[in-house]
Design a protein around this motif. Structure first.
Motif, PDB file in Angstrom:
ATOM      1  N   LYS A 130      -8.016   0.342   2.377  1.00 60.10           N
ATOM      2  CA  LYS A 130      -8.548   1.450   3.173  1.00 60.10           C
ATOM      3  C   LYS A 130      -7.501   2.524   3.456  1.00 60.10           C
ATOM      4  O   LYS A 130      -7.837   3.636   3.841  1.00 60.10           O
ATOM      5  CB  LYS A 130      -9.078   0.911   4.511  1.00 60.10           C
ATOM      6  CG  LYS A 130     -10.156  -0.159   4.379  1.00 60.10           C
ATOM      7  CD  LYS A 130     -11.400   0.363   3.657  1.00 60.10           C
ATOM      8  CE  LYS A 130     -12.493  -0.704   3.610  1.00 60.10           C
ATOM      9  NZ  LYS A 130     -13.693  -0.228   2.882  1.00 60.10           N
TER      10      LYS A 130
ATOM     11  N   GLU B  83      -5.246   5.499   3.024  1.00 57.13           N
ATOM     12  CA  GLU B  83      -5.357   6.663   2.147  1.00 57.13           C
ATOM     13  C   GLU B  83      -4.143   6.798   1.220  1.00 57.13           C
ATOM     14  O   GLU B  83      -4.249   7.326   0.117  1.00 57.13           O
ATOM     15  CB  GLU B  83      -5.498   7.938   2.978  1.00 57.13           C
ATOM     16  CG  GLU B  83      -6.791   7.998   3.768  1.00 57.13           C
ATOM     17  CD  GLU B  83      -6.918   9.309   4.513  1.00 57.13           C
ATOM     18  OE1 GLU B  83      -5.970  10.131   4.437  1.00 57.13           O
ATOM     19  OE2 GLU B  83      -7.943   9.507   5.189  1.00 57.13           O
TER      20      GLU B  83
ATOM     21  N   GLU C 128      -4.953   4.735  -1.767  1.00 58.19           N
ATOM     22  CA  GLU C 128      -6.356   4.815  -2.173  1.00 58.19           C
ATOM     23  C   GLU C 128      -6.518   4.865  -3.690  1.00 58.19           C
ATOM     24  O   GLU C 128      -7.548   4.443  -4.242  1.00 58.19           O
ATOM     25  CB  GLU C 128      -6.997   6.046  -1.536  1.00 58.19           C
ATOM     26  CG  GLU C 128      -8.504   6.099  -1.718  1.00 58.19           C
ATOM     27  CD  GLU C 128      -9.123   7.269  -0.976  1.00 58.19           C
ATOM     28  OE1 GLU C 128     -10.345   7.435  -1.073  1.00 58.19           O
ATOM     29  OE2 GLU C 128      -8.380   8.016  -0.306  1.00 58.19           O
TER      30      GLU C 128
END
Length: 577
Positions: free
Chosen positions: A448, A450, A453
């Motif tokens: 999760k 970023e 990601e």
């Protein structure tokens, strides 16, 4: 000694099989390619085919494994039969029969309109696909200790090329969509060849029937033109104890006249060498080894078998047997072979008196674990990693490319340079680790943060899946080839057909049982993953890793280092009693 050596060389030239030629190896290559294609073409499409048939997403693992398993189970039922029939009717005839059946079954599979029809077609494909055991026996017929390892490596090269071809064509010749959606939202698979019945009516026809049929016909032509039966003699079935007092046919009794053939000549020459130079000379051991492993010699009934039925023989036949016993009285070679405790003629003897059982365990372990991994892969990648058929095809094709290059360039060097026992232990243990690393890729889909990601993208996940496939393909190839060599080296030359038939039967059974077991495990695991129990992703891969660890223990405990030598070499190296 010079006379004996000269006679020995002349007989060897008379009886020497036609060793490896390019045309024979290419014929073997294409026969194995056919089987590899029939297995691999289904891997990228099986999930989407089952979804097209109306199977719910939660049950895709079960139905996909059933469709995969039918091939292996049906192959299991007939593999020993094909191996046995190849001993009786010849390798070439059985290979032609199997390839013709495979062609018709695979053609019908492409026209499947329901799950039941597809399963029936896969059953027939498995029934006629017992060729691998026959091919291995054929390679055993035309090779010796100097080239057997290299010859069996051709099977790995062919299998790798077949995996590449089947996976690529199966993945790129169809257009698929997400399978984890309700039925009213699901878009069925179509063919990239947007013409007539190919596009929507039978989207799987192009990779299965058209391309698969071409592969089968090509293999059939090479077999018909270049594979010949190399064996000079065929071993008759063992005489049951209950029939010992039954009448002998004239043909059976006439076999005694073959004692004047090359088999007897080997024995007499060895006896002459022993009388002149003792048992310490190299010529003595060489001649004795030839006599003890001569196919003609091992095909002869023992004197005890003749004597037990002598009451039914004509007077001249009984006289022949008496002369036979007198000629054997002082011959250590005949007495050794007439000792039924040392004879290996039945399947029970193969298991009791050789290392065949442990070699078979290694071969079966490699087969079940790898097929569990390969056939579970598409379902796992489609549902856990959300790959489409093209990504799945790329992953499967990479393993084929790696296998092709590795078996062609690297594997022969490894098998010649390192002891087979050592390298197989290392590879089996490494395979167990790789089988646990593959489901670990799923954890990257849960990131999760970023900052990381990008690790959840399809390309990143595809790269990791390909890396694991790259590693596991190489180590599994070593295990398979060495297990195959152990299987052939553990039995006498006259038992190669039976041994490879049993090996292929075992492999076919576990190819069916393994995917079926993992399919049921994955269906339950997928439900738990959906509920947030993410560690359940390992459940379907854990049995395969355990099987390889069991194989490591068996190798260390029971497989001797000299099993990488042929049966003839080990018999020659045995000390004189």
């Amino acid at each position: 000694r010079q006379v004996a050596a000269s006679q020995y060389e002349s007989i060897k030239q008379e009886e020497a099989p036609k060793l490896l030629t390019t045309s024979k190896l290419l014929a073997v290559f294409f026969v194995q390619l056919n089987e590899a294609y029939q297995i691999s073409v289904l891997l990228p499409i099986v999930v989407f085919m089952c979804r097209d048939f109306g199977i719910e997403p939660a049950w895709l693992g079960v139905y996909s494994s059933i469709l995969n398993a039918t091939f292996g189970f049906c192959q299991f039922l007939v593999s020993y039969m094909w191996g046995y029939l190849s001993d009786v009717y010849g390798r070439r005839n059985i290979l032609i029969c199997g390839l013709m059946g495979t062609f018709f079954a695979m053609t019908a599979f492409g026209f499947s309109t329901s799950f039941v029809m597809a399963m029936v077609c896969r059953c027939f494909t498995g029934f006629f696909n017992g060729n691998l055991g026959v091919v291995k026996a054929y390679l055993g017929d035309i090779t010796d200790s100097s080239n057997r390892g290299a010859a069996f490596s051709v099977l790995g090269v062919s299998f790798g090329f077949g995996i590449v071809l089947g996976s690529l064509l199966g993945g790129i010749l169809i257009v698929t969509n997400d399978v984890d959606v309700p039925d009213d939202e699901y878009i069925k698979t179509t063919s990239v060849f947007a013409y007539s019945i190919f596009k929507e009516d039978f989207p799987f026809l192009l990779p299965t029937s058209v391309c698969g049929g071409f592969v089968s016909i090509n293999s059939l032509l090479w077999t018909y033109l270049f594979i010949k039966d190399e064996r000079k003699t065929k071993r008759p079935a063992a005489i049951p104890d209950d029939d010992m007092n039954s009448a002998l046919s004239v043909d059976t009794i006439e076999m005694a006249s073959n004692l004047t053939s090359n088999s007897l000549r080997y024995g007499k020459m060895a006896a002459s060498e022993q009388a002149e130079h003792g048992t310490g000379s190299k010529s003595y051991y060489r001649l004795k080894a030839e006599y003890m492993t001569s196919p003609m010699h091992q095909s002869l009934p023992t004197y005890q078998e003749f004597a037990a039925m002598a009451t039914k023989l004509e007077p001249d036949r009984v006289k022949l047997l008496s002369q036979l016993r007198e000629s054997r009285a002082d011959d250590i070679y005949y007495s050794n072979v007439d000792n039924n405790a040392n004879a290996i003629s039945t399947v029970s003897d193969i298991f009791k008196k050789t290392l065949f059982g442990h070699a078979l365990l290694q071969y079966g372990t490699a087969a079940i674990s790898h097929m569990m991994f390969k056939e579970m892969g598409p379902v796992y990648m489609a549902q856990a990693l959300l790959f489409d058929s093209m990504y799945i095809g790329y992953t499967q094709a990479l393993s084929g490319v790696v296998l092709f290059i590795f078996t062609l360039l690297v594997q022969p060097f490894c098998l010649k340079r390192f002891p087979h026992k050592v390298i197989t232990v290392l590879c089996a243990f490494s395979t167990a680790l790789c089988m646990l690393a593959f489901p670990s890729i799923y954890w990257f889909t849960l990131i999760k943060n970023e900052r990381f990601e990008y690790m959840t993208s399809g390309v990143w996940l595809l790269g990791m899946a390909m890396f694991v496939e790259f590693l596991i393909t190489q180590v599994v190839s070593i295990v398979f080839v060495v297990a195959t060599c152990w299987l052939n080296n553990s039995v006498p030359p006259t038992c190669l057909g039976k041994a490879n038939g049993i090996g292929q039967t075992c492999a076919a059974f576990v190819r069916g049982f393994g995917p079926l077991m993992t399919g049921f495990i994955w269906s339950e695991s997928f439900m738990q993953i959906e509920e947030g129990m993410h560690y359940a992703v390992y459940y379907a891969y854990l049995p395969g890793a355990i099987f390889y660890l069991i194989a490591v223990v068996d190798i260390l405990a029971f497989i001797p280092f000299d099993l990488q030598k042929t049966w003839e070499q080990r018999e020659h190296d045995k000390p004189e009693k």
